[in-house]
Write an enzyme that holds these catalytic residues in place. Structure first.
Site, mmCIF file in Angstrom:
data_model
loop_
_atom_site.group_PDB
_atom_site.id
_atom_site.type_symbol
_atom_site.label_atom_id
_atom_site.label_comp_id
_atom_site.label_asym_id
_atom_site.label_seq_id
_atom_site.Cartn_x
_atom_site.Cartn_y
_atom_site.Cartn_z
ATOM 1 N N ASP A 7 12.865 -15.539 -6.756
ATOM 2 C CA ASP A 7 14.316 -16.031 -6.188
ATOM 3 C C ASP A 7 13.774 -17.043 -5.272
ATOM 4 O O ASP A 7 12.704 -17.502 -5.096
ATOM 5 C CB ASP A 7 15.404 -14.992 -5.561
ATOM 6 C CG ASP A 7 14.524 -14.375 -4.189
ATOM 7 O OD1 ASP A 7 13.209 -14.693 -3.948
ATOM 8 O OD2 ASP A 7 15.318 -13.653 -3.571
ATOM 9 N N HIS A 8 14.659 -17.669 -4.297
ATOM 10 C CA HIS A 8 14.113 -18.624 -3.299
ATOM 11 C C HIS A 8 13.107 -18.194 -2.290
ATOM 12 O O HIS A 8 12.351 -18.997 -1.802
ATOM 13 C CB HIS A 8 15.278 -19.269 -2.667
ATOM 14 C CG HIS A 8 16.235 -18.002 -1.877
ATOM 15 N ND1 HIS A 8 17.061 -17.168 -2.419
ATOM 16 C CD2 HIS A 8 16.212 -17.484 -0.521
ATOM 17 C CE1 HIS A 8 17.335 -16.225 -1.707
ATOM 18 N NE2 HIS A 8 17.101 -16.548 -0.367
ATOM 19 N N CYS A 65 10.127 -11.532 -4.804
ATOM 20 C CA CYS A 65 11.248 -12.239 -3.900
ATOM 21 C C CYS A 65 10.743 -12.043 -2.609
ATOM 22 O O CYS A 65 9.581 -12.053 -2.190
ATOM 23 C CB CYS A 65 12.515 -11.243 -4.175
ATOM 24 S SG CYS A 65 12.258 -9.530 -3.998
ATOM 25 N N GLY A 66 11.553 -11.877 -1.574
ATOM 26 C CA GLY A 66 11.398 -11.930 -0.282
ATOM 27 C C GLY A 66 10.314 -10.837 0.048
ATOM 28 O O GLY A 66 9.386 -10.778 0.622
ATOM 29 N N THR A 67 10.817 -9.377 -0.450
ATOM 30 C CA THR A 67 10.163 -8.276 0.058
ATOM 31 C C THR A 67 9.351 -7.740 -1.218
ATOM 32 O O THR A 67 8.438 -6.809 -1.285
ATOM 33 C CB THR A 67 10.869 -7.287 0.243
ATOM 34 O OG1 THR A 67 11.984 -6.950 -0.550
ATOM 35 C CG2 THR A 67 11.545 -7.432 1.745
ATOM 36 N N HIS A 98 -3.294 3.672 -14.091
ATOM 37 C CA HIS A 98 -2.420 4.880 -14.231
ATOM 38 C C HIS A 98 -1.031 4.682 -14.644
ATOM 39 O O HIS A 98 -0.478 5.749 -15.219
ATOM 40 C CB HIS A 98 -2.370 5.471 -12.875
ATOM 41 C CG HIS A 98 -3.730 6.016 -12.449
ATOM 42 N ND1 HIS A 98 -4.047 6.901 -11.304
ATOM 43 C CD2 HIS A 98 -4.898 5.767 -12.984
ATOM 44 C CE1 HIS A 98 -5.171 7.217 -11.292
ATOM 45 N NE2 HIS A 98 -5.931 6.529 -12.190
ATOM 46 N N ARG A 109 7.789 -13.074 1.189
ATOM 47 C CA ARG A 109 7.841 -13.358 2.668
ATOM 48 C C ARG A 109 6.725 -12.785 3.351
ATOM 49 O O ARG A 109 6.495 -13.162 4.829
ATOM 50 C CB ARG A 109 9.047 -13.055 3.075
ATOM 51 C CG ARG A 109 10.395 -14.177 2.778
ATOM 52 C CD ARG A 109 11.765 -13.729 3.401
ATOM 53 N NE ARG A 109 12.545 -14.697 3.217
ATOM 54 C CZ ARG A 109 13.741 -14.541 2.962
ATOM 55 N NH1 ARG A 109 14.469 -13.410 2.867
ATOM 56 N NH2 ARG A 109 14.734 -15.741 2.686
ATOM 57 N N HIS A 133 -2.578 9.677 -18.336
ATOM 58 C CA HIS A 133 -1.600 8.988 -17.737
ATOM 59 C C HIS A 133 -0.708 8.713 -18.714
ATOM 60 O O HIS A 133 0.593 8.424 -18.694
ATOM 61 C CB HIS A 133 -2.194 7.654 -17.360
ATOM 62 C CG HIS A 133 -3.270 8.154 -16.084
ATOM 63 N ND1 HIS A 133 -2.929 8.779 -15.127
ATOM 64 C CD2 HIS A 133 -4.696 8.000 -15.992
ATOM 65 C CE1 HIS A 133 -3.775 8.830 -14.184
ATOM 66 N NE2 HIS A 133 -4.972 8.573 -14.837
ATOM 67 N N ARG A 136 2.026 11.032 -19.042
ATOM 68 C CA ARG A 136 3.106 11.086 -17.891
ATOM 69 C C ARG A 136 4.031 9.795 -18.102
ATOM 70 O O ARG A 136 5.076 10.062 -17.815
ATOM 71 C CB ARG A 136 2.259 10.920 -16.640
ATOM 72 C CG ARG A 136 1.417 12.129 -16.136
ATOM 73 C CD ARG A 136 0.625 11.996 -15.175
ATOM 74 N NE ARG A 136 -0.378 13.286 -15.013
ATOM 75 C CZ ARG A 136 -1.572 13.040 -14.509
ATOM 76 N NH1 ARG A 136 -2.023 12.138 -13.993
ATOM 77 N NH2 ARG A 136 -1.990 14.227 -14.238
HETATM 78 C C1 RB5 Z 1 17.045 -12.863 -0.161
HETATM 79 O O1 RB5 Z 1 17.083 -13.013 1.346
HETATM 80 C C2 RB5 Z 1 16.142 -11.403 -0.106
HETATM 81 O O2 RB5 Z 1 17.051 -10.420 0.173
HETATM 82 C C3 RB5 Z 1 15.360 -11.085 -1.555
HETATM 83 O O3 RB5 Z 1 14.484 -12.124 -1.654
HETATM 84 C C4 RB5 Z 1 14.545 -9.919 -1.594
HETATM 85 O O4 RB5 Z 1 13.784 -9.623 -0.446
HETATM 86 C C5 RB5 Z 1 15.401 -8.684 -1.851
HETATM 87 O O5 RB5 Z 1 14.841 -7.658 -2.015
#
Ligand code: RB5
Length: 140
Positions: A7-8, A65-67, A98, A109, A133, A136
Site C-alpha cells: 500500500d502507500h 504495508c506500514g506494519t 518450518h 514504516r 513440518h 504440521r
Molecule cells: C496504513 O495507514 C496502515 O494502516 C497500513 O499500512 C498497515 O500498517 C495496516 O496493517
C-alpha cells in the site's frame, strides 16, 4: 515468479526491493500500489497478489504495508497462502524451513532497506525442510 505488493505505507520499501532485484537481474511482478501519494487500501493489493502467487506453487510474494500486519492478515485468509511477517533474517529462515511460507510480509514504516534486503535474500534462498513440518502444514 516473485509477486510484489504494497500500500502507500509500503511503497518506498517496495521500490528499494525492486532496485535490488534490478541490480541482481531478478524478475518480479509488481501489482501495486504505484505511488506513495495515493491513499490505498492494503487488502486490495494483498488479494490481487494472492491470486498471482497461487497460480504456481513455485511463486512467492513479498507484501509490504506500514506494519506488515494488515497484509499478513489478509494474505492468510486465502487457504493456499502461508504468509509470514518477518522482522529479521532468522524469522525469514524459519518461515521457509518450518512453515514453507510462500509470502513474506514486511513493515515498511519500521524497517530499513538494508535490513529488508537481507531478509528478502534469506527468504528467497532458504528451502522448506519437509518431514514433521510437512505433517504440521497439512493441519493448517
Ligand atoms: C496504513 O495507514 C496502515 O494502516 C497500513 O499500512 C498497515 O500498517 C495496516 O496493517
Amino acid at each position: 515468479m516473485i509477486i510484489l505488493a504494497s500500500d502507500h505505507a509500503g511503497f518506498l520499501l517496495k521500490e528499494e526491493i525492486k532496485k535490488f532485484f534490478n541490480r541482481e537481474n531478478i524478475i518480479a511482478i509488481d501489482v501495486g500500489c504505484y505511488s506513495r501519494k495515493q491513499l490505498d487500501d492494503y487488502p486490495d493489493f494483498a488479494k490481487a497478489a494472492n491470486q498471482k502467487v497461487i497460480e504456481d506453487s513455485r511463486n512467492v510474494g513479498i507484501y509490504i504495508c506500514g506494519t506488515g500486519i494488515g497484509m499478513s492478515i489478509v494474505a492468510n485468509r486465502n487457504p493456499k497462502i502461508r504468509a509470514a511477517l518477518c522482522y529479521g533474517e532468522q524469522f525469514a529462515s524459519l518461515a521457509r524451513r518450518h512453515n514453507d511460507a510462500n509470502v513474506l510480509c514486511l513493515p515498511g514504516r519500521f524497517m530499513s532497506k538494508r535490513k529488508a534486503i537481507k531478509i528478502v535474500k534469506v527468504f528467497l534462498t532458504t528451502d522448506f525442510e519437509g518431514g514433521r513440518h510437512a505433517r504440521r502444514i497439512k493441519k493448517y
